[in-house]
Design a protein around this motif. Structure first.
Motif, PDB file in Angstrom:
ATOM      1  N   LEU A 198      -3.933   8.349   8.567  1.00  0.00           N
ATOM      2  CA  LEU A 198      -2.629   8.073   8.739  1.00  0.00           C
ATOM      3  C   LEU A 198      -1.789   9.507   9.112  1.00  0.00           C
ATOM      4  O   LEU A 198      -0.592   9.432   9.908  1.00  0.00           O
ATOM      5  N   THR A 232       6.825  -0.474  14.510  1.00  0.00           N
ATOM      6  CA  THR A 232       5.631  -0.033  14.345  1.00  0.00           C
ATOM      7  C   THR A 232       5.730   1.231  13.220  1.00  0.00           C
ATOM      8  O   THR A 232       4.949   1.465  12.345  1.00  0.00           O
ATOM      9  N   LEU A 274      -4.673   2.503  14.575  1.00  0.00           N
ATOM     10  CA  LEU A 274      -3.339   2.984  14.782  1.00  0.00           C
ATOM     11  C   LEU A 274      -3.383   4.464  15.276  1.00  0.00           C
ATOM     12  O   LEU A 274      -2.379   4.798  16.149  1.00  0.00           O
ATOM     13  N   LEU A 319       4.149   1.775   9.521  1.00  0.00           N
ATOM     14  CA  LEU A 319       3.650   3.162   9.510  1.00  0.00           C
ATOM     15  C   LEU A 319       3.768   3.542   8.193  1.00  0.00           C
ATOM     16  O   LEU A 319       2.895   4.143   7.326  1.00  0.00           O
ATOM     17  N   THR A 368      -2.177  10.215  12.373  1.00  0.00           N
ATOM     18  CA  THR A 368      -1.217   9.348  13.506  1.00  0.00           C
ATOM     19  C   THR A 368       0.179  10.017  13.707  1.00  0.00           C
ATOM     20  O   THR A 368       0.572   9.950  14.592  1.00  0.00           O
ATOM     21  N   TRP A 369       0.799  10.218  12.310  1.00  0.00           N
ATOM     22  CA  TRP A 369       2.069  10.769  12.265  1.00  0.00           C
ATOM     23  C   TRP A 369       2.176  12.168  13.310  1.00  0.00           C
ATOM     24  O   TRP A 369       2.893  12.443  13.957  1.00  0.00           O
ATOM     25  N   CYS A 403      -6.821   1.618  10.248  1.00  0.00           N
ATOM     26  CA  CYS A 403      -5.916   3.042  10.506  1.00  0.00           C
ATOM     27  C   CYS A 403      -6.402   3.747  11.685  1.00  0.00           C
ATOM     28  O   CYS A 403      -5.392   4.381  12.208  1.00  0.00           O
TER      29      CYS A 403
END
Length: 261
Positions: free
Chosen positions: A100, A67, A43, A71, A103-104, A40
């Motif tokens: 995560l 991806t 990413l 995700l 990440t977004w 994670c």
């Protein structure tokens, strides 16, 4: 050269997080969660140094999906584990969810100033819509489950305001990336709960419905308004650019319809 290095990094960590359901099941059965967490983080590192289009295309060199789609699948699995366990301890799923979400946020924050269609690949918009729908479903389940929980120290009730606000802000970015889908979704779900409230008043116990409405209000407030200086919330640029409104059709604006409930 830059994309080649990112692809090598992604291919190196992919087995740690894919397939998400098998990896999470192995962790729940006793396998170390360190590889999942590191995957994670990888990413997130990739998201911080690339554009949404490049990010989405990386996995297409290795899999049949982009991806963004992966995700969305990965985070949905993490959230599913998180709400299923519903423990007071901050487990691997808590940490993975937060990473995560970051990440977004890294991918979508630049898009928040303009229209998603211009900067986000179609697969990214679809993945965001699917993920947000699942997030709303899970948040409602958690709200409903907390309705009759009298323990003041439950995770859902004692989450710090700052942590909750940060999570809701990330949810809002995901929603605005697919605003054509998510605003109607929120309108439909909120309308359904309001109808239940009106029809059941004085007849049935509406505690669960009230908790769900409270959760929805928190989510909706973050989606349709940005924090601004002073007391006046601002309409996000992503919404302003997505819905062009003239004076005749102002009453039909999706956000206006939602805000009237």
């Amino acid at each position: 050269m830059h994309e080649r290095h990112l692809l090598q990094l992604l291919s190196g960590i992919l087995e740690w997080v894919d397939p998400p359901d098998a990896v999470s099941k192995a962790i729940e059965n006793g396998k170390s969660d360190s590889e999942m967490i590191d995957g994670c983080r990888a990413l997130l590192a990739i998201a911080n140094v690339t554009t949404p289009y490049v990010f989405d295309n990386l996995l297409k060199s290795l899999r049949a999906i982009g991806t963004f789609t992966f995700l969305s699948m990965l985070m949905s699995e993490v959230i599913k584990v998180l709400i299923t366990r519903n423990t007071e301890e901050e487990t691997w799923s808590w940490e993975a969810r937060d990473i995560l979400l970051d990440t977004w946020t890294a991918l979508l924050m630049p898009i928040n100033t303009t229209t998603a269609n211009a900067l986000l690949p179609p697969d990214g918009i679809k993945a965001a819509a699917n993920l947000f729908g699942f997030i709303v479903e899970c948040e409602l389940r958690m709200a409903s489950a907390s309705a009759f929980n009298d323990e003041g120290d439950s995770d859902y009730l004692r989450a710090s305001v700052s942590a909750m606000d940060e999570r809701l802000s990330s949810y809002a970015l995901i929603a605005r990336a697919s605003i054509d889908v998510t605003i109607p979704l929120l309108t439909s779900v909120f309308s359904d709960r309001v109808t239940r409230l009106n029809q059941g008043r004085g007849i049935i116990d509406l505690t669960e419905t009230m908790e769900e409405l409270y959760s929805l209000l928190l989510i909706i407030g973050h989606v349709i308004a940005d924090e601004g200086e002073g007391e006046m919330p601002l309409v996000p640029n992503a919404i302003q650019t997505q819905f062009v409104v003239n004076s005749v059709e102002a009453d039909k604006h999706p956000v206006i319809l939602l805000s009237r409930y």
